[in-house]
Design a protein around this motif. Structure first.
Motif, PDB file in Angstrom:
ATOM      1  N   LEU A  30       0.825  -1.204   0.000  1.00  0.00           N
ATOM      2  CA  LEU A  30       0.000   0.000   0.000  1.00  0.00           C
ATOM      3  C   LEU A  30       0.859   1.254   0.000  1.00  0.00           C
ATOM      4  O   LEU A  30       1.997   1.241   0.480  1.00  0.00           O
ATOM      5  CB  LEU A  30      -0.909   0.009   1.234  1.00  0.00           C
ATOM      6  N   GLN A  34      -2.215   6.233   2.055  1.00  0.00           N
ATOM      7  CA  GLN A  34      -3.525   5.672   1.735  1.00  0.00           C
ATOM      8  C   GLN A  34      -4.530   5.850   2.874  1.00  0.00           C
ATOM      9  O   GLN A  34      -5.715   6.065   2.637  1.00  0.00           O
ATOM     10  CB  GLN A  34      -3.382   4.188   1.392  1.00  0.00           C
ATOM     11  N   PHE A  35      -4.059   5.753   4.114  1.00  0.00           N
ATOM     12  CA  PHE A  35      -4.926   6.011   5.263  1.00  0.00           C
ATOM     13  C   PHE A  35      -4.066   6.279   6.486  1.00  0.00           C
ATOM     14  O   PHE A  35      -2.857   6.034   6.480  1.00  0.00           O
ATOM     15  CB  PHE A  35      -5.881   4.835   5.531  1.00  0.00           C
ATOM     16  N   TYR A  40      -8.668   5.184  13.106  1.00  0.00           N
ATOM     17  CA  TYR A  40      -9.502   4.032  13.451  1.00  0.00           C
ATOM     18  C   TYR A  40      -9.388   3.635  14.923  1.00  0.00           C
ATOM     19  O   TYR A  40     -10.071   2.690  15.345  1.00  0.00           O
ATOM     20  CB  TYR A  40      -9.101   2.829  12.584  1.00  0.00           C
ATOM     21  N   ASP A 114       3.974  -2.988   5.310  1.00  0.00           N
ATOM     22  CA  ASP A 114       2.763  -2.174   5.424  1.00  0.00           C
ATOM     23  C   ASP A 114       2.458  -1.876   6.884  1.00  0.00           C
ATOM     24  O   ASP A 114       2.077  -0.758   7.231  1.00  0.00           O
ATOM     25  CB  ASP A 114       1.579  -2.889   4.770  1.00  0.00           C
ATOM     26  N   VAL A 207      -7.870  -3.509  10.792  1.00  0.00           N
ATOM     27  CA  VAL A 207      -7.899  -2.445   9.793  1.00  0.00           C
ATOM     28  C   VAL A 207      -6.941  -2.756   8.651  1.00  0.00           C
ATOM     29  O   VAL A 207      -7.290  -2.651   7.463  1.00  0.00           O
ATOM     30  CB  VAL A 207      -7.544  -1.088  10.433  1.00  0.00           C
ATOM     31  N   LEU A 208      -5.722  -3.173   8.993  1.00  0.00           N
ATOM     32  CA  LEU A 208      -4.720  -3.418   7.960  1.00  0.00           C
ATOM     33  C   LEU A 208      -5.107  -4.602   7.083  1.00  0.00           C
ATOM     34  O   LEU A 208      -4.931  -4.557   5.855  1.00  0.00           O
ATOM     35  CB  LEU A 208      -3.344  -3.645   8.591  1.00  0.00           C
ATOM     36  N   ALA A 210      -8.085  -5.626   6.304  1.00  0.00           N
ATOM     37  CA  ALA A 210      -9.145  -5.174   5.394  1.00  0.00           C
ATOM     38  C   ALA A 210      -8.575  -4.334   4.261  1.00  0.00           C
ATOM     39  O   ALA A 210      -8.961  -4.487   3.091  1.00  0.00           O
ATOM     40  CB  ALA A 210     -10.187  -4.384   6.173  1.00  0.00           C
ATOM     41  N   ARG A 211      -7.660  -3.447   4.601  1.00  0.00           N
ATOM     42  CA  ARG A 211      -7.046  -2.591   3.577  1.00  0.00           C
ATOM     43  C   ARG A 211      -6.193  -3.417   2.610  1.00  0.00           C
ATOM     44  O   ARG A 211      -6.209  -3.195   1.392  1.00  0.00           O
ATOM     45  CB  ARG A 211      -6.203  -1.515   4.251  1.00  0.00           C
ATOM     46  N   ASP A 214      -8.201  -5.407   0.132  1.00  0.00           N
ATOM     47  CA  ASP A 214      -8.892  -4.544  -0.828  1.00  0.00           C
ATOM     48  C   ASP A 214      -7.954  -4.110  -1.955  1.00  0.00           C
ATOM     49  O   ASP A 214      -8.398  -3.525  -2.936  1.00  0.00           O
ATOM     50  CB  ASP A 214      -9.451  -3.319  -0.096  1.00  0.00           C
ATOM     51  N   ASP A 215      -6.662  -4.413  -1.788  1.00  0.00           N
ATOM     52  CA  ASP A 215      -5.680  -4.087  -2.816  1.00  0.00           C
ATOM     53  C   ASP A 215      -5.575  -5.256  -3.796  1.00  0.00           C
ATOM     54  O   ASP A 215      -5.343  -6.402  -3.372  1.00  0.00           O
ATOM     55  CB  ASP A 215      -4.315  -3.836  -2.164  1.00  0.00           C
TER      56      ASP A 215
END
Length: 237
Positions: A30, A34-35, A40, A114, A207-208, A210-211, A214-215
């Protein structure tokens, strides 16, 4: 921050001094912007709050009760290099090894990159002192890690491992998450984290994951990892 510099910071931050950097640097999946992980997370307890006092009492209680066997396990769990293999050895057996799983090794190394690129800014944003900095009564049994206390990177990494491996092997979910909890608890036993740091790490891992999934590239690599793990474990039995 360059990838090699991030890798160096990661090992110094999470494994303490004296750990050799044997692995080549890996690129994260990532982009760093990105976030923000802190978006969170709930904040850690305020420094003079009753919650902070309860956190410290829990650390001191764990310190008073810790055994030599716990100290030995804490020191083993402090190692970071290819930690997913150490993490899952008891749950998954000898077939789950670096030699058998090159795609898995590469994927988790990138996922750890990441982790550090989102973890370190969150730690800095909260600036929470570690237990031994908050109280001279705390006597850690590990070299003082770099960076602030909240959220816990070891807890985050353990739950990252447990979550991803559970997606590959759902029948092992309970064992893997129990292992993640033990891995996280070891940081309180060691005197280098508060219990609420561990909760922050657990949320951060979710959180990580899920992120990451999604990549498209990470998701495609993870599908290959799942097949590789299944094949290696089947051939080992």
């Amino acid at each position: 921050m360059p990838v090699l510099a991030r890798s160096l910071l990661f090992c110094l931050t999470l494994s303490g001094a004296g750990v050799a950097l044997a692995a080549p640097a890996a690129a994260p999946y990532l982009s760093a912007n990105q976030f923000q992980l802190a978006d969170y997370l709930p904040p850690p307890p305020a420094i003079d709050s009753p919650l902070q006092q309860n956190d410290l009492k829990a650390v001191l209680a764990a310190q008073a009760a810790r055994s030599s066997a716990q100290v030995s396990q804490v020191q083993q769990d402090d190692e970071w290099e290819d930690s997913v293999f150490h993490f899952a050895r008891e749950s998954l057996g000898g077939g789950f090894s670096v030699e058998r799983l090159p795609l898995t090794q590469a994927f988790f190394r990138r996922a750890q990159e990441d982790l550090v690129q989102f973890l370190m800014p969150a730690k800095h944003s909260y600036g929470r002192p570690r237990p031994y900095e908050a109280s001279s009564q705390v006597k850690p049994v590990l070299p003082p890690p770099e960076g602030d206390s909240y959220p816990s990177g070891h807890s985050m990494n353990g739950y990252l491992n447990a979550t991803l491996l559970s997606m590959a092997l759902p029948e092992k979910r309970s064992e893997l998450f129990n292992r993640a909890q033990l891995n996280a608890d070891s940081r309180v036993i060691a005197g280098v984290h508060f219990p609420s740091d561990l909760e922050g790490g657990k949320i951060s891992a979710a959180v990580l994951v899920a992120r990451l999934l999604d990549d498209p590239k990470a998701a495609a690599d993870f599908e290959s990892v799942k097949k590789e793990i299944r094949g290696a474990l089947a051939s080992a039995n």
